[in-house]
Design an enzyme around this catalytic site. Structure first.
Site, PDB file in Angstrom:
ATOM      1  N   MET A   1      21.853  41.145   3.845  1.00 21.89           N
ATOM      2  CA  MET A   1      21.409  40.017   3.833  1.00 21.89           C
ATOM      3  C   MET A   1      20.141  39.651   3.242  1.00 21.89           C
ATOM      4  SD  MET A   1      22.150  36.922   5.444  1.00 21.89           S
ATOM      5  CE  MET A   1      21.197  35.607   6.064  1.00 21.89           C
TER       6      MET A   1
ATOM      7  N   CYS B   1      29.739  35.457   0.663  1.00 20.27           N
ATOM      8  CA  CYS B   1      29.748  36.578   1.615  1.00 20.27           C
ATOM      9  C   CYS B   1      30.229  36.594   2.716  1.00 20.27           C
ATOM     10  CB  CYS B   1      28.415  37.087   1.721  1.00 20.27           C
ATOM     11  SG  CYS B   1      27.720  37.845  -0.046  1.00 20.27           S
ATOM     12  N   HIS B   2      30.131  35.427   3.522  1.00 16.46           N
ATOM     13  CA  HIS B   2      30.469  35.156   5.012  1.00 16.46           C
ATOM     14  C   HIS B   2      31.813  34.669   5.106  1.00 16.46           C
ATOM     15  CE1 HIS B   2      26.685  36.959   6.267  1.00 16.46           C
ATOM     16  NE2 HIS B   2      26.066  36.147   5.348  1.00 16.46           N
TER      17      HIS B   2
ATOM     18  N   CYS C   1      26.264  30.840   1.052  1.00 19.93           N
ATOM     19  CA  CYS C   1      26.545  31.919   2.165  1.00 19.93           C
ATOM     20  C   CYS C   1      27.860  32.059   2.036  1.00 19.93           C
ATOM     21  CB  CYS C   1      26.021  31.290   3.224  1.00 19.93           C
ATOM     22  SG  CYS C   1      24.379  30.566   3.486  1.00 19.93           S
TER      23      CYS C   1
ATOM     24  N   HIS D   1      39.647  43.018  -5.609  1.00 19.84           N
ATOM     25  CA  HIS D   1      38.957  42.051  -6.494  1.00 19.84           C
ATOM     26  C   HIS D   1      39.602  42.233  -7.983  1.00 19.84           C
ATOM     27  CE1 HIS D   1      36.193  39.213  -7.629  1.00 19.84           C
ATOM     28  NE2 HIS D   1      35.777  39.697  -8.933  1.00 19.84           N
TER      29      HIS D   1
ATOM     30  N   HIS E   1      33.300  46.992 -10.567  1.00 15.26           N
ATOM     31  CA  HIS E   1      33.655  45.810 -11.088  1.00 15.26           C
ATOM     32  C   HIS E   1      34.150  46.305 -12.514  1.00 15.26           C
ATOM     33  CE1 HIS E   1      33.366  41.605 -12.369  1.00 15.26           C
ATOM     34  NE2 HIS E   1      33.387  41.395 -11.274  1.00 15.26           N
TER      35      HIS E   1
END
Length: 584
Positions: A129, A91-92, A88, A367, A409
């Site tokens: 999610m 992402c969080h 997790c 990124h 990307h």
């Protein structure tokens, strides 16, 4: 984690909540788009990419107590913490403050309650999610555990100081004991540094003979290898923030120094401006959110700088992870991407005691990226904002923000001359099949500069890298994380002379001749020094056979397959000369 494929037995109340939640997730997706600038839902490829296990999963952390949260035993807390950092945190965020995923702090989760959170975790949402229960990745007990865990205060990993770094530093061969000239007969310009992801190693492979020179112990899941300006030293950094310095002049190139710069990391670079070659190295970390400047030949750390601060939308963020770092060719500066804040730091390395930095507002979430063909403009993806930020490294100003496809990307991107629009730079992406070609010639093609001049159709989403070479007329695009094996095991190649033609699809995994049932995902085209060969990794699990396939760039046919039991999960490949000179 053991996958459990079974029918859910959620209570009637939870089923009702599930219906309510699923009906409302489109609005949640719109909320996310408004907050992040994202144009659509997160794809399965993005979930795979962000969901890589974090080295923080095994770090000791203090269990905090929130009196309003449901109870957890110490064993439950430890298990949930491990799951969170493995599945997790990408992402969080480490502190659950939100990154590409929503914030999951107790002020938000406790009012929702355990039953509501179980539905959200179990069924997922269109906003990105994953459906952890219905996919079979979590069982009901795990869903319940995680629903309770995220109502507690997030545990904080330890910080990592300059003193901690210095204590970890090892100098295997002192500078005074190192060669004064090259002691081997290798063509260093054509050596490849190949990441052996799950082995915690890199393979140095002779690009001329295709033979392995040495297997070098490094950090786990090496993200990148970078070459010093002189071409002598190779800097290799792992996800576990272990940085290794390899001397390519040795009779058998190997480690001469190493340091641990934090707990989780991705980026390293070395000074390239004239007069500063090989003198300064920089490494950036995901945790703690900071970067460190070091001596280039010993890795002795001198300056640590935190990236915590305000984002481009004027909100404080406690953990802006350091993503790409590049070395300017225009000034003695590094460019450092602070992912969550959307800010690009220009770091003047001429005086480390009186450090000067400039912060450029770009877009979230920064990124990877690289230079245009002139090496003046830094082209970097703000992937969750679906944009490419363009920085003029001569003026230290943002030149443009360019809207592109979903979740760009680029790796370092691909530079070539477009038949109609002159010099361009291209990126593929994780989120859709589009390949954006951006004009990069403000002097000769002003009307097209910093605009998408053409969009190509790729095989699908899930692309990680795009590549060409000044001596080639081919443009290669992988689709490593596409869910369709036929697509993830092949690559598309375009004719730069005529981009209206459909691409040729080449079955790279088929060329490898691997007979077991591994994933055989094809990743990262990388050219040799001459630009007449393209190398691809055929990446399977640690207990499966992998390979490297070398393709003749002119004929687009498989030329050589490199197989060895030592080539465990090969992924990234970095040609020494091309990396040294920013050729891509």
């Amino acid at each position: 984690m053991k996958n459990i494929k079974r029918k859910s037995k959620l209570s009637p109340l939870v089923a009702i909540l599930a219906t309510t939640l699923l009906l409302g997730t489109q609005a949640m997706a719109q909320d996310k788009a408004a907050a992040t600038g994202h144009k659509g839902d997160v794809t399965s490829a993005e979930q795979k990419y962000q969901g890589a296990p974090s080295p923080l999963a095994t770090e000791p952390m203090h269990q905090t107590s929130n009196p309003k949260a449901p109870p957890l035993t110490q064993a439950e807390f430890d298990r949930a913490r491990q799951i969170y950092f493995e599945r997790c945190a990408g992402c969080h965020g480490v502190l659950r403050k939100g990154a590409t995923g929503k914030a999951l702090t107790p002020d938000l989760t406790v009012p929702k309650g355990t039953e509501y959170l179980k539905v959200f975790i179990g069924y997922g949402s269109p906003a990105g999610m994953p459906n952890w229960l219905t996919s079979g990745d979590f069982d009901e007990k795990t869903v319940d555990l995680m629903a309770r865990y995220i109502q507690h205060d997030p545990p904080t990993p330890p910080e990592f100081s300059l003193e901690d770094m210095e204590k970890s530093r090892k100098e295997y061969v002192a500078v005074s004991k190192r060669p004064t000239k090259k002691l081997n007969n290798y063509n260093i310009n054509n050596i490849f540094s190949v990441t052996l992801r799950d082995a915690g190693e890199i393979a140095l492979i002779d690009g001329d003979t295709k033979q392995i020179i040495n297997i070098v112990k490094t950090g786990y899941a090496v993200h990148i290898s970078r070459t010093s300006a002189s071409g002598r030293y190779l800097y290799v950094i792992g996800r576990d923030a272990r940085l290794n310095l390899i001397d390519l002049w040795m009779e058998k190139p190997d480690n001469v120094a190493e340091i641990k710069v934090g707990l989780e990391a991705r980026s390293v670079e070395t000074s390239k401006f004239k007069g500063w070659e090989d003198k300064i190295a920089i490494a950036g970390t995901y945790w703690p959110p900071q970067f460190v400047l070091m001596d280039g030949d010993t890795l002795k750390p001198h300056k640590v700088v935190s990236t915590r601060g305000m984002s481009v939308d004027n909100e404080y963020h406690p953990e802006p992870r350091v993503a790409a770092i590049v070395s300017s060719h225009q000034k003695p500066e590094f460019l450092v991407n602070a992912k969550e804040t959307g800010k690009i730091w220009m770091v003047d390395y001429t005086d480390l005691k009186n450090l000067k930095t400039t912060q450029i507002d770009a877009a979230k979430f920064l990124h990877d990226g690289g230079f245009d063909s002139t090496r003046r403009y830094f082209m970097t993806a703000a992937n969750a904002s679906d944009k490419i930020a363009v920085v003029d490294t001569k003026t230290s100003k943002l030149a443009a923000l360019v809207d592109v496809g979903k979740i760009p990307h680029p790796g370092r991107g691909a530079n070539f001359k477009h038949p109609k629009f002159g010099p361009v730079w291209a990126t593929s992406g994780l989120g859709d099949e589009s390949i954006a070609i951006i004009g990069t010639d403000p002097a000769g093609h002003k009307a097209q500069a910093w605009k998408v001049v053409q969009t190509l159709k790729g095989q699908g989403g899930g692309s990680l890298f795009i590549k060409t070479h000044p001596n080639s007329t081919n443009l290669w695009v992988d689709t490593t994380l596409n869910p369709d094996p036929k697509i993830s095991q092949s690559v598309a190649v375009y004719d730069i002379k005529d981009l209206s033609k459909a691409p040729q699809v080449i079955d790279i995994a088929g060329c490898a001749g691997i007979k077991d049932d591994g994933a055989k995902r094809v990743v990262q085209p990388e050219y040799n020094r001459k630009g007449d060969e393209v190398w691809f990794s055929v990446w399977s699990a640690k207990d499966k056979e992998s390979a490297i396939v070398v393709v003749d760039d002119k004929t687009r046919t498989c030329k050589t397959v490199i197989k060895d039991a030592k080539l465990v999960t090969p992924t990234g490949k970095f040609n020494i000369y091309n990396t040294q000179h920013d050729v891509y």
